[in-house]
Scaffold this active site. Structure first.
Site, PDB file in Angstrom:
ATOM      1  CE1 TYR A  75      -9.409   0.402  -0.577  1.00  0.00           C
ATOM      2  CE2 TYR A  75      -8.460  -1.463  -0.317  1.00  0.00           C
ATOM      3  CZ  TYR A  75      -8.839  -0.480   0.360  1.00  0.00           C
ATOM      4  OH  TYR A  75      -8.538  -0.054   1.605  1.00  0.00           O
ATOM      5  CB  CYS A 111      -5.637   5.951  -2.645  1.00  0.00           C
ATOM      6  SG  CYS A 111      -4.261   5.128  -3.344  1.00  0.00           S
ATOM      7  CD  GLU A 119      -4.708  -1.147   3.042  1.00  0.00           C
ATOM      8  OE1 GLU A 119      -3.935  -1.570   2.226  1.00  0.00           O
ATOM      9  OE2 GLU A 119      -4.457  -0.040   3.644  1.00  0.00           O
ATOM     10  CB  THR A 174      -3.883   4.140   5.218  1.00  0.00           C
ATOM     11  OG1 THR A 174      -4.413   2.967   5.696  1.00  0.00           O
ATOM     12  CG2 THR A 174      -2.781   3.890   4.079  1.00  0.00           C
ATOM     13  CB  CYS A 234      -4.028   0.072  -5.025  1.00  0.00           C
ATOM     14  SG  CYS A 234      -4.764  -0.638  -3.730  1.00  0.00           S
ATOM     15  CD  GLU A 276      -2.438   0.408   7.389  1.00  0.00           C
ATOM     16  OE1 GLU A 276      -1.761  -0.497   7.700  1.00  0.00           O
ATOM     17  OE2 GLU A 276      -2.772   0.771   6.353  1.00  0.00           O
ATOM     18  CB  CYS A 306      -0.987  -0.145   1.365  1.00  0.00           C
ATOM     19  SG  CYS A 306      -1.797   1.649   1.764  1.00  0.00           S
ATOM     20  CG  HIS A 334     -10.945   4.519  -0.412  1.00  0.00           C
ATOM     21  ND1 HIS A 334      -9.707   4.972  -0.965  1.00  0.00           N
ATOM     22  CD2 HIS A 334     -10.644   3.937   0.710  1.00  0.00           C
ATOM     23  CE1 HIS A 334      -8.631   4.545  -0.312  1.00  0.00           C
ATOM     24  NE2 HIS A 334      -9.459   3.896   0.717  1.00  0.00           N
TER      25      HIS A 334
HETATM   26  C1  FAD Z   1      -5.180  -1.798   6.688  1.00  0.00           C
HETATM   27  C2  FAD Z   1      -6.262  -0.907   6.806  1.00  0.00           C
HETATM   28  C3  FAD Z   1      -6.103   0.356   6.543  1.00  0.00           C
HETATM   29  C4  FAD Z   1      -7.096   1.253   6.474  1.00  0.00           C
HETATM   30  N1  FAD Z   1      -6.794   2.503   6.375  1.00  0.00           N
HETATM   31  C5  FAD Z   1      -8.024   3.699   6.649  1.00  0.00           C
HETATM   32  C6  FAD Z   1      -7.724   4.851   6.384  1.00  0.00           C
HETATM   33  O1  FAD Z   1      -6.575   5.296   5.907  1.00  0.00           O
HETATM   34  N2  FAD Z   1      -8.456   5.832   6.959  1.00  0.00           N
HETATM   35  C7  FAD Z   1      -9.879   5.662   7.513  1.00  0.00           C
HETATM   36  O2  FAD Z   1     -10.359   6.502   7.863  1.00  0.00           O
HETATM   37  N3  FAD Z   1      -9.761   4.126   7.543  1.00  0.00           N
HETATM   38  C8  FAD Z   1      -9.116   3.361   7.203  1.00  0.00           C
HETATM   39  N4  FAD Z   1      -9.275   1.883   7.393  1.00  0.00           N
HETATM   40  C9  FAD Z   1     -10.625   1.697   8.197  1.00  0.00           C
HETATM   41  C10 FAD Z   1     -11.701   0.709   7.362  1.00  0.00           C
HETATM   42  O3  FAD Z   1     -12.576   1.626   6.734  1.00  0.00           O
HETATM   43  C11 FAD Z   1     -12.293   0.055   8.585  1.00  0.00           C
HETATM   44  O4  FAD Z   1     -11.640  -1.179   8.939  1.00  0.00           O
HETATM   45  C12 FAD Z   1     -13.666  -0.596   8.096  1.00  0.00           C
HETATM   46  O5  FAD Z   1     -14.682   0.392   7.843  1.00  0.00           O
HETATM   47  C13 FAD Z   1     -14.352  -1.545   9.090  1.00  0.00           C
HETATM   48  O6  FAD Z   1     -14.365  -1.027  10.420  1.00  0.00           O
HETATM   49  P1  FAD Z   1     -13.696  -1.609  11.730  1.00  0.00           P
HETATM   50  O7  FAD Z   1     -12.266  -2.031  11.426  1.00  0.00           O
HETATM   51  O8  FAD Z   1     -14.000  -0.739  12.797  1.00  0.00           O
HETATM   52  O9  FAD Z   1     -14.556  -3.058  11.703  1.00  0.00           O
HETATM   53  P2  FAD Z   1     -15.910  -3.056  12.583  1.00  0.00           P
HETATM   54  O10 FAD Z   1     -16.728  -1.945  12.292  1.00  0.00           O
HETATM   55  O11 FAD Z   1     -15.727  -3.540  13.898  1.00  0.00           O
HETATM   56  O12 FAD Z   1     -16.357  -4.284  11.476  1.00  0.00           O
HETATM   57  C14 FAD Z   1     -16.244  -5.834  12.287  1.00  0.00           C
HETATM   58  C15 FAD Z   1     -17.333  -6.531  11.618  1.00  0.00           C
HETATM   59  O13 FAD Z   1     -18.489  -6.090  12.361  1.00  0.00           O
HETATM   60  C16 FAD Z   1     -19.446  -5.896  11.396  1.00  0.00           C
HETATM   61  N5  FAD Z   1     -20.490  -4.420  11.653  1.00  0.00           N
HETATM   62  C17 FAD Z   1     -19.967  -3.500  11.725  1.00  0.00           C
HETATM   63  N6  FAD Z   1     -20.824  -2.613  12.439  1.00  0.00           N
HETATM   64  C18 FAD Z   1     -21.849  -3.175  12.408  1.00  0.00           C
HETATM   65  C19 FAD Z   1     -23.399  -3.050  12.821  1.00  0.00           C
HETATM   66  N7  FAD Z   1     -23.498  -1.819  13.280  1.00  0.00           N
HETATM   67  N8  FAD Z   1     -24.496  -3.926  12.485  1.00  0.00           N
HETATM   68  C20 FAD Z   1     -23.998  -5.338  12.020  1.00  0.00           C
HETATM   69  N9  FAD Z   1     -22.675  -5.641  11.903  1.00  0.00           N
HETATM   70  C21 FAD Z   1     -21.640  -4.502  11.961  1.00  0.00           C
HETATM   71  C22 FAD Z   1     -18.935  -5.516  10.069  1.00  0.00           C
HETATM   72  O14 FAD Z   1     -19.788  -5.735   8.951  1.00  0.00           O
HETATM   73  C23 FAD Z   1     -17.717  -6.635  10.263  1.00  0.00           C
HETATM   74  O15 FAD Z   1     -17.891  -7.731   9.688  1.00  0.00           O
HETATM   75  C24 FAD Z   1      -8.464   0.919   7.273  1.00  0.00           C
HETATM   76  C25 FAD Z   1      -8.646  -0.159   7.500  1.00  0.00           C
HETATM   77  C26 FAD Z   1      -7.700  -1.159   7.383  1.00  0.00           C
HETATM   78  C27 FAD Z   1      -7.720  -2.697   8.008  1.00  0.00           C
HETATM   79  S1  SF4 Z   2      -6.116   2.349  -2.330  1.00  0.00           S
HETATM   80 FE1  SF4 Z   2      -4.895   1.015  -2.033  1.00  0.00          FE
HETATM   81  S2  SF4 Z   2      -2.641   1.692  -2.073  1.00  0.00           S
HETATM   82 FE2  SF4 Z   2      -4.284   3.445  -1.940  1.00  0.00          FE
HETATM   83  S3  SF4 Z   2      -4.339   3.581   0.240  1.00  0.00           S
HETATM   84 FE3  SF4 Z   2      -5.829   2.376  -0.135  1.00  0.00          FE
HETATM   85  S4  SF4 Z   2      -4.971   0.392   0.202  1.00  0.00           S
HETATM   86 FE4  SF4 Z   2      -3.427   1.697  -0.210  1.00  0.00          FE
END
Ligand code: FAD
Ligand code: SF4
Length: 488
Positions: free
Chosen positions: A299, A107, A449, A194, A301, A260, A103, A295
């Site tokens: 992906y 983006c 991710e 990220t 990417c 992250e 990554c 966004h």
């Molecule tokens: C490597 C990585 C990079 C990321 N980079 C960024 C970034 O740069 N900026 C940023 O803002 N975010 C970033 N994210 C965040 C990403 O958008 C969230 O991980 C994603 O939205 C899921 O939220 P969570 O991790 O809190 O999981 P959770 O919300 O806890 O989800 C876990 C499970 O619970 C379920 N769930 C959640 N809420 C509910 C509900 N109300 N009812 C029923 N089921 C539910 C989901 O469907 C999932 O199956 C990144 C995540 C990762 C893993």
């Molecule tokens: S779109 Fe792909 S490379 Fe760009 S920030 Fe997200 S995971 Fe990283």
């Protein structure tokens, strides 16, 4: 912060721009003195530096002419006003995935700018607010200086079944705790951010649809990464300490990694001129949906990273002496067709863009969601096939120190030789790369991710159901079945 008079022109200048910022960063329970020199953090900085070097090497691919500066700017800072602009974003993302195998982190900020361009315009049209002008002024400044902007959307969220104002602890979503004519102060935490340490600015945004009682949570604004009150706690990744080892043999991809961190905001000030939404709760859902629309097709990417993994699988098959076997060739075809399916849906989402009132174009929402939904499973299938072709050594290889040992090393090189045309060391390097991408540091970016970034799988299924237009499809079926007549 870089010298305000000197724009960044290449990756090395970008790396230098991150020094001496005094950021409050914790890793392994210790304050990090200088993130740029930390062996675990540095590979993530190198990945962002590639976005600068690509812009210098291939300006057609990785820059665009800005209507605000009148000059070429990095494509990550450009607002798309045509389908071709979006297609070029995707092409650039695939190329950077190929170059880094991870990554490259820029983006989220790009997609945040693109979404905010139209959303601020529409808030202003309804409320007479100055958000769009402020956004353009900020965008012009970061374009001129060629800065990195991180997108901070995901709150820690506490109890997922409750709205922000219903949480037992009100800080589970970033919120305004004080206001004055000069600006607002915010408290809360953003998870999984990220490239946040590798950015110069953060744009904070709400992560969820908001109601009237959530007014203090409806805040969008730009904050310098070194603002007082920000604390970063670095997320550790599987095998991350290998980056600190002197020999690169065990690392798989020694140069590049993702990043992250959890960001904690303690009474952080956002001046009025950097606020792009304040209390307009009815626009939070629009912002989240437009951001994720951009966004989710970003992906693609992962198809560039997939190209690297397919190459590693084909090369390890050669090193193992099985390259011509029919099942091996078929597995490489399977990997390729799945990878191209992701690329095809992402590119189609960009190609079918529609204009918004601000002049920015929005990708096709259905296809963007289908693209990201494929990404939640396709890399796992590719990872499985790469591990299949690699053989068990991908998890049982001796370490670099054993290979360097005067007695055991030569015997290891003898017994771990495969196809004599490929050296044992090259075979080991390919195996370590596959390990890195499917269970090591870069499995963070390639697998998990892909699952959760830009929303977990269910988030895409909700959008796909919304856009499915089943009434129209039922009507098509009823007409052909002879149930509805004379309505053509
Ligand atoms: C490597 C990585 C990079 C990321 N980079 C960024 C970034 O740069 N900026 C940023 O803002 N975010 C970033 N994210 C965040 C990403 O958008 C969230 O991980 C994603 O939205 C899921 O939220 P969570 O991790 O809190 O999981 P959770 O919300 O806890 O989800 C876990 C499970 O619970 C379920 N769930 C959640 N809420 C509910 C509900 N109300 N009812 C029923 N089921 C539910 C989901 O469907 C999932 O199956 C990144 C995540 C990762 C893993
Ligand atoms: S779109 Fe792909 S490379 Fe760009 S920030 Fe997200 S995971 Fe990283």
């Amino acid at each position: 912060m870089p010298d305000p008079m000197t724009p960044i022109t290449n990756g090395q200048e970008y790396i230098e721009s991150l020094r001496n910022r005094g950021l409050v960063v914790y890793l392994f329970g210790q304050r990090v003195a200088e993130p740029v020199d930390h062996p675990i953090i540095r590979p993530s900085i190198n990945a962002v530096a590639e976005t600068y070097d690509l812009a210098a090497a291939d300006p057609d691919l990785a820059t665009a002419v800005s209507p605000y500066t009148g000059t070429r700017v990095n494509r990550f800072l450009h607002v798309a006003t045509s389908a071709n602009d979006l297609v070029m974003q995707n092409r650039m993302q695939r190329r950077l995935g190929q170059l880094t195998g991870t990554c490259f982190q820029r983006c989220v900020g790009m997609d945040a700018f693109n979404a905010l361009h139209s959303v601020t315009h529409e808030i202003d049209a309804r409320h007479g607010t100055p958000y769009h002008r402020r956004l353009i002024e900020f965008l012009t400044q970061v374009q001129r200086m060629n800065l990195v902007v991180g997108g901070a959307m995901t709150d820690v969220k506490g109890d997922r079944s409750r709205a922000p104002h219903e949480q037992a602890d009100p800080d589970m979503y970033l919120r305004i705790v004080r206001r004055s004519d000069a600006g607002v102060w915010v408290t809360g935490a953003k998870a999984h951010q990220t490239g946040c340490l590798n950015s110069h600015w953060l744009v904070v945004m709400p992560t969820i649809r908001l109601g009237p009682k959530d007014r203090d949570y409806a805040i969008v604004g730009a904050i310098p990464v070194d603002a007082p009150g920000l604390t970063y706690v670095y997320g550790r990744q599987s095998c991350d300490t290998r980056s600190a080892e002197p020999d690169d043999l065990d690392q798989g991809n020694a140069r590049f990694a993702g990043q992250e961190a959890l960001i904690m905001f303690d009474d952080v000030f956002i001046p009025a001129e950097r606020i792009f939404m304040d209390g307009e709760v009815e626009f939070a859902a629009m912002l989240v949906e437009r951001f994720t629309c951009y966004h989710r097709r970003s992906y693609v990417c992962k198809t560039g990273v997939g190209d690297v993994l397919i190459g590693a699988a084909a090369a390890i098959a050669e090193a193992n002496g099985i390259a011509t076997a029919s099942h091996v060739r078929d597995k490489l075809v399977e990997m390729t067709y799945l990878n191209e399916t992701v690329f095809g849906t992402g590119m189609a989402a960009s190609q079918l863009a529609t204009p918004t009132a601000s002049g920015a174009v929005l990708p096709d929402d259905m296809l963007a969601n289908v693209c990201k939904h494929h990404v939640t499973s396709v890399p796992y299938v590719l990872g499985r096939l790469a591990q299949d072709l690699a053989g068990g050594l991908v998890v049982t290889l001796p370490s670099a120190r054993d290979f360097a040992h005067p007695e055991v090393g030569p015997k290891l090189r003898k017994y771990l030789q495969g196809n004599p045309a490929v050296s044992t060391e090259d075979r080991v390097r390919l195996l370590r790369l596959i390990e890195n991408m499917t269970m090591g540091r870069n499995a963070v970016g390639y697998l998990t991710e892909s699952m959760h970034g830009a929303g977990s799988p269910q988030a895409q299924r909700i959008q796909i159901e919304r856009g499915a237009d089943l009434d129209h499809k039922k009507s098509l079926a009823r007409k052909l079945a002879g149930i509805e007549r004379g309505k053509e």
